[in-house]
Design an enzyme around this catalytic site. Structure first.
Site, PDB file in Angstrom:
ATOM      1  N   GLY A  33      42.788   9.860  32.256  1.00 30.65           N
ATOM      2  CA  GLY A  33      43.841   9.342  32.990  1.00 30.65           C
ATOM      3  C   GLY A  33      43.365   8.218  33.608  1.00 30.65           C
ATOM      4  O   GLY A  33      42.313   7.686  33.680  1.00 30.65           O
ATOM      5  N   GLY A  36      42.064   6.834  39.772  1.00 34.60           N
ATOM      6  CA  GLY A  36      42.737   7.446  40.808  1.00 34.60           C
ATOM      7  C   GLY A  36      43.900   8.575  40.462  1.00 34.60           C
ATOM      8  O   GLY A  36      44.426   8.882  41.411  1.00 34.60           O
ATOM      9  N   LYS A  39      41.334  12.890  37.756  1.00 42.09           N
ATOM     10  CA  LYS A  39      40.825  13.706  36.878  1.00 42.09           C
ATOM     11  C   LYS A  39      39.435  14.292  37.084  1.00 42.09           C
ATOM     12  O   LYS A  39      39.359  15.573  37.170  1.00 42.09           O
ATOM     13  CB  LYS A  39      40.270  12.474  35.602  1.00 42.09           C
ATOM     14  CG  LYS A  39      41.131  11.831  35.137  1.00 42.09           C
ATOM     15  CD  LYS A  39      40.606  10.668  34.121  1.00 42.09           C
ATOM     16  CE  LYS A  39      39.618   9.541  34.885  1.00 42.09           C
ATOM     17  NZ  LYS A  39      40.376   9.033  35.934  1.00 42.09           N
ATOM     18  N   SER A  40      38.517  13.827  38.124  1.00 43.66           N
ATOM     19  CA  SER A  40      37.158  14.469  38.632  1.00 43.66           C
ATOM     20  C   SER A  40      37.550  15.427  39.469  1.00 43.66           C
ATOM     21  O   SER A  40      36.887  16.498  39.411  1.00 43.66           O
ATOM     22  CB  SER A  40      36.433  13.313  39.269  1.00 43.66           C
ATOM     23  OG  SER A  40      35.931  12.355  38.326  1.00 43.66           O
ATOM     24  N   SER A 107      38.888   6.884  29.728  1.00 47.07           N
ATOM     25  CA  SER A 107      39.043   6.723  27.995  1.00 47.07           C
ATOM     26  C   SER A 107      40.062   6.349  27.602  1.00 47.07           C
ATOM     27  O   SER A 107      41.171   7.150  27.172  1.00 47.07           O
ATOM     28  CB  SER A 107      38.536   8.115  27.662  1.00 47.07           C
ATOM     29  OG  SER A 107      39.286   9.128  28.053  1.00 47.07           O
TER      30      SER A 107
END
Length: 210
Positions: A33, A36, A39-40, A107
């Site tokens: 994605g 911001g 994801k993490s 990615s």
């Protein structure tokens, strides 16, 4: 150049045995994605739930990987491809070890994500698209990166002057706005449960994290 004298050695203890020992179906959860998008944060919440359920996991985060494994790489298109290739190879080894691996990387290119998918076995690559509108990502801007990109201080920034190719048919798509982190994470857990990646709970005691 590949050396013809190097051959793959098959060991007696293989993925199926490691998976049986861990009582789980190993896989790679590939969170993709915009910067911001969350994801993490969501990947971390998913790993916490999995740890509480005594599953065996490892989380690879984009920034953390850039400190060592990919510390020699920049952000050109070539370097970004190599960054994803290295992560894919390491993640594949971890899946072979029987782990549920989580990765959080922008990615941006479909071809790169497909490259990683092809490294793994059938059903082992689970693409998780954190589908957050760019205006929402930009309003969060936790690292101030969008502001710098808009000002021309960062070149080839995904979503501004470099494209993001959204997944066309991800295994999991999470629209990450107007929902909580826990609600987003639960969507991933529900998928893993439904598809048989996790050990049945059966009233087993969970660990307490935090």
């Amino acid at each position: 150049m590949k050396n013809d004298n190097i051959v793959w050695h098959n060991h007696e203890v293989d993925k199926s045995i490691r998976s049986f020992m861990k009582k789980q179906r190993p896989c790679l959860l590939w969170f993709t994605g915009l910067s911001g998008s969350g994801k993490s944060t969501i990947a971390g919440a998913v790993e916490t739930i999995l740890a509480e359920r005594l599953q065996h996991t490892y989380l690879m985060d984009g920034d953390n990987v850039r400190h060592r494994l990919c510390g020699d790489l920049g952000f050109s298109e070539e370097d970004r491809v190599e960054n994803i290739r290295r992560v894919g190879e390491v993640a594949n080894l971890m899946v072979d070890a029987g782990l549920i691996v989580l990765t959080a990387f922008i990615s941006p290119f479909r071809s790169n994500r497909e490259m990683v998918r092809k490294m793994l076995g059938e059903g082992e690559f689970i693409e998780v698209h954190i589908d957050t509108p760019i205006e929402v990502c930009e309003s969060r801007d936790p690292k101030g990166l969008y502001e710098k990109a808009r000002a021309g201080l960062i070149k080839d920034f995904t979503g501004i002057d470099s494209p993001y190719e959204a997944p066309e048919s991800p295994e999991i798509r999470i629209q990450n706005y107007n929902i909580s982190v826990q609600e987003a994470a639960q969507q991933v857990i529900d998928y893993l449960d439904k598809q048989g990646y996790l050990k049945p709970q059966n009233g087993a005691q969970n660990a307490s994290i935090g």
